[in-house]
Design an enzyme around this catalytic site. Sequence first.
Site, mmCIF file in Angstrom:
data_model
loop_
_atom_site.group_PDB
_atom_site.id
_atom_site.type_symbol
_atom_site.label_atom_id
_atom_site.label_comp_id
_atom_site.label_asym_id
_atom_site.label_seq_id
_atom_site.Cartn_x
_atom_site.Cartn_y
_atom_site.Cartn_z
ATOM 1 C CD GLU A 1 -2.852 -1.350 0.216
ATOM 2 O OE1 GLU A 1 -3.044 -0.393 -0.564
ATOM 3 O OE2 GLU A 1 -3.488 -2.420 0.134
ATOM 4 C CB CYS B 1 -5.955 -2.325 6.894
ATOM 5 S SG CYS B 1 -6.193 -4.074 7.257
ATOM 6 C CG HIS C 1 -4.184 -5.220 2.598
ATOM 7 N ND1 HIS C 1 -4.398 -3.905 2.271
ATOM 8 C CD2 HIS C 1 -4.933 -5.468 3.700
ATOM 9 C CE1 HIS C 1 -5.241 -3.381 3.136
ATOM 10 N NE2 HIS C 1 -5.578 -4.300 4.011
#
Length: 192
Positions: A80, A143, A167
């Site tokens: 991410e 998250c 993730h």
Amino acid sequence: MLRVLLTGFEPFGGDAVNSSQETVKAVACDEFGDVEVLTGKLPVSFKRAGVAICRLIDEIVPDIVILLGQSGKSDYIKIERVALNIMDSSKGDNDGYAPDEETICPYAPPAYFTHVPVKKFRDCLIQRDIPAKVSNSAGLYVCNRTYFAALHHIAKTGIDTKAVFIHLPKISDDWPVERLKMAIELIIKSIK
């Protein structure tokens, strides 16, 4: 010595295990030479996870924080790039809390970008035939909330720490813990 803080989440959504925490436990058993890996377990809670990650960062003062989370519908690892200053969920967290387009921190910017080499991490996985991609959205669940808290805390305190959220797919025949562990070990080794 390079200090890495590696975190995963407790189970949620009726699952007995969370691939992120199982991966953290597997990686914690290994040695990395001149890299010290310290671990933490985070609650799946909009209100408690941010506090927990900031406390761990203050206690450990790592060079890099690698936050792991489980992406139930993904069949690849997602690194991410961005954490958004918003939380939204129609399903509640483990405390039963379900925010509706709430700002995480009213005096913070709308988003933070990581300062780690996300494409380098992705490429080191792809070179070993581990499906991975860079993602520009960590979602709006816990998250993202935790990622934003970590990046905001680092920016606010001015410490020389970087953070990234990764993730992981759920544990399955295609994604056994050993394969997830190998992926995170490759990323840790690529930091040097």
